[in-house]
Design a protein around this motif. Structure first.
Motif, mmCIF file in Angstrom:
data_model
loop_
_atom_site.group_PDB
_atom_site.id
_atom_site.type_symbol
_atom_site.label_atom_id
_atom_site.label_comp_id
_atom_site.label_asym_id
_atom_site.label_seq_id
_atom_site.Cartn_x
_atom_site.Cartn_y
_atom_site.Cartn_z
ATOM 1 N N ILE A 80 2.703 4.162 -3.759
ATOM 2 C CA ILE A 80 2.148 2.790 -3.347
ATOM 3 C C ILE A 80 1.116 2.313 -4.650
ATOM 4 O O ILE A 80 1.270 1.218 -5.137
ATOM 5 C CB ILE A 80 1.672 2.615 -1.957
ATOM 6 C CG1 ILE A 80 2.622 2.848 -0.901
ATOM 7 C CG2 ILE A 80 0.876 1.026 -1.562
ATOM 8 C CD1 ILE A 80 2.264 2.976 0.307
ATOM 9 N N THR A 86 8.103 -0.824 -3.751
ATOM 10 C CA THR A 86 8.211 -1.624 -2.462
ATOM 11 C C THR A 86 8.400 -0.813 -1.484
ATOM 12 O O THR A 86 9.005 0.623 -1.574
ATOM 13 C CB THR A 86 9.562 -2.545 -2.762
ATOM 14 O OG1 THR A 86 10.596 -1.892 -2.656
ATOM 15 C CG2 THR A 86 9.203 -3.496 -3.931
ATOM 16 N N ASP A 87 8.398 -1.027 -0.121
ATOM 17 C CA ASP A 87 8.677 -0.137 1.020
ATOM 18 C C ASP A 87 9.777 0.512 1.067
ATOM 19 O O ASP A 87 10.440 1.601 1.098
ATOM 20 C CB ASP A 87 8.452 -0.811 2.309
ATOM 21 C CG ASP A 87 7.118 -1.398 2.500
ATOM 22 O OD1 ASP A 87 6.209 -0.601 1.570
ATOM 23 O OD2 ASP A 87 6.690 -1.710 3.427
ATOM 24 N N ASP A 88 10.905 -0.325 0.591
ATOM 25 C CA ASP A 88 12.361 0.049 0.493
ATOM 26 C C ASP A 88 12.549 1.179 -0.727
ATOM 27 O O ASP A 88 13.201 2.121 -0.371
ATOM 28 C CB ASP A 88 13.286 -1.279 0.293
ATOM 29 C CG ASP A 88 13.450 -1.941 1.800
ATOM 30 O OD1 ASP A 88 13.352 -1.739 2.743
ATOM 31 O OD2 ASP A 88 13.922 -3.173 1.413
ATOM 32 N N HIS A 98 10.617 3.648 7.666
ATOM 33 C CA HIS A 98 9.913 2.498 7.098
ATOM 34 C C HIS A 98 8.562 2.405 7.905
ATOM 35 O O HIS A 98 7.481 1.969 7.309
ATOM 36 C CB HIS A 98 10.892 1.161 7.664
ATOM 37 C CG HIS A 98 11.747 0.831 6.581
ATOM 38 N ND1 HIS A 98 11.443 0.148 5.283
ATOM 39 C CD2 HIS A 98 12.919 1.103 6.434
ATOM 40 C CE1 HIS A 98 12.611 -0.103 4.605
ATOM 41 N NE2 HIS A 98 13.661 0.543 5.278
ATOM 42 N N SER A 99 8.707 2.812 9.108
ATOM 43 C CA SER A 99 7.232 2.864 9.767
ATOM 44 C C SER A 99 6.239 3.712 9.405
ATOM 45 O O SER A 99 5.157 3.223 9.271
ATOM 46 C CB SER A 99 7.451 3.157 11.300
ATOM 47 O OG SER A 99 7.848 4.432 11.370
ATOM 48 N N VAL A 101 5.883 4.432 5.835
ATOM 49 C CA VAL A 101 5.641 3.676 4.871
ATOM 50 C C VAL A 101 4.553 2.484 5.244
ATOM 51 O O VAL A 101 3.612 2.266 4.476
ATOM 52 C CB VAL A 101 6.736 3.299 3.940
ATOM 53 C CG1 VAL A 101 6.388 2.345 2.666
ATOM 54 C CG2 VAL A 101 7.308 4.344 3.526
ATOM 55 N N LYS A 102 4.885 1.851 6.236
ATOM 56 C CA LYS A 102 4.136 0.509 6.496
ATOM 57 C C LYS A 102 2.662 1.279 7.058
ATOM 58 O O LYS A 102 1.773 0.530 6.644
ATOM 59 C CB LYS A 102 4.940 -0.207 7.547
ATOM 60 C CG LYS A 102 6.101 -0.936 7.232
ATOM 61 C CD LYS A 102 6.554 -1.817 8.139
ATOM 62 C CE LYS A 102 7.790 -2.519 7.659
ATOM 63 N NZ LYS A 102 8.386 -3.343 8.534
ATOM 64 N N ARG A 103 2.778 2.322 7.694
ATOM 65 C CA ARG A 103 1.464 2.620 8.251
ATOM 66 C C ARG A 103 0.600 2.923 7.010
ATOM 67 O O ARG A 103 -0.559 2.782 7.095
ATOM 68 C CB ARG A 103 1.435 3.666 9.333
ATOM 69 C CG ARG A 103 0.501 4.260 9.735
ATOM 70 C CD ARG A 103 0.720 5.136 10.938
ATOM 71 N NE ARG A 103 1.611 6.410 10.612
ATOM 72 C CZ ARG A 103 1.044 7.601 9.985
ATOM 73 N NH1 ARG A 103 -0.102 7.810 9.597
ATOM 74 N NH2 ARG A 103 1.979 8.403 9.899
ATOM 75 N N ARG A 105 0.924 2.047 3.909
ATOM 76 C CA ARG A 105 0.577 0.751 3.277
ATOM 77 C C ARG A 105 -0.525 0.237 3.690
ATOM 78 O O ARG A 105 -1.643 -0.231 2.992
ATOM 79 C CB ARG A 105 1.617 0.242 3.005
ATOM 80 C CG ARG A 105 1.276 -1.071 2.024
ATOM 81 C CD ARG A 105 2.524 -1.775 1.725
ATOM 82 N NE ARG A 105 3.563 -1.275 1.095
ATOM 83 C CZ ARG A 105 3.593 -1.105 -0.164
ATOM 84 N NH1 ARG A 105 2.588 -1.432 -1.067
ATOM 85 N NH2 ARG A 105 4.959 -0.520 -0.820
ATOM 86 N N LYS A 106 -0.849 0.237 4.974
ATOM 87 C CA LYS A 106 -1.755 -0.446 5.661
ATOM 88 C C LYS A 106 -3.164 0.121 5.583
ATOM 89 O O LYS A 106 -4.175 -0.494 5.236
ATOM 90 C CB LYS A 106 -1.507 -0.822 7.219
ATOM 91 C CG LYS A 106 -2.279 -1.469 7.944
ATOM 92 C CD LYS A 106 -1.677 -1.572 9.420
ATOM 93 C CE LYS A 106 -2.664 -2.697 10.407
ATOM 94 N NZ LYS A 106 -2.040 -2.900 11.495
ATOM 95 N N GLU A 109 -4.137 -0.097 1.790
ATOM 96 C CA GLU A 109 -4.864 -1.563 1.506
ATOM 97 C C GLU A 109 -6.098 -1.570 2.029
ATOM 98 O O GLU A 109 -7.138 -2.494 1.476
ATOM 99 C CB GLU A 109 -3.753 -2.517 2.197
ATOM 100 C CG GLU A 109 -2.423 -2.691 1.369
ATOM 101 C CD GLU A 109 -1.630 -3.427 2.011
ATOM 102 O OE1 GLU A 109 -1.767 -4.118 3.071
ATOM 103 O OE2 GLU A 109 -0.421 -3.824 1.396
#
Length: 112
Positions: A80, A86-88, A98-99, A101-103, A105-106, A109
């Motif tokens: 990241i 990107t997430d994909d 995906h969940s 990666v999103k966690r 990434r959060k 950030e």
């Protein structure tokens, strides 16, 4: 029940050691049955292992899994931050959800 509860490994080891070393079985056969059932419950089939050996082995496996998980999360965070994927792209490259990666990434950030 001890193995199923969410207890610290040290507490599990103390309880199992208490049962193993301080509960006296009147007959040797009863002790062997107890050990055999413990081995079956913990998926170990060798009769020469102690309960403490089994618990230590389980703790080592959990530690390895945790280490792998932490390394995987660190690699995703690196992808990241440094690669700007990107997430994909990360899902495809790292073969993770995906969940996850999103966690990560959060979290990433929030740090930046």
């Amino acid at each position: 029940m001890i193995l199923e509860r969410d207890l610290e490994d040290a507490k599990k080891r103390m309880l199992m050691n208490f049962l193993f070393y301080y509960v006296n079985f009147e007959f040797q056969e009863t002790k062997h049955n107890f050990e055999r059932k413990i081995n079956l419950l913990t998926t170990k089939n060798t009769t020469n292992m102690t309960i403490e050996d089994i618990l230590i082995g389980q703790a080592e496996l959990r530690g390895k899994r945790l280490g792998i998980k932490e390394a995987q999360e660190a690699e995703i965070a690196r992808l990241i931050r440094k690669q700007g994927l990107t997430d994909d792209q990360i899902v495809d490259f790292a073969e993770v959800s995906h969940s996850l990666v999103k966690r990560i990434r959060k979290k990433t950030e929030k740090i930046n």
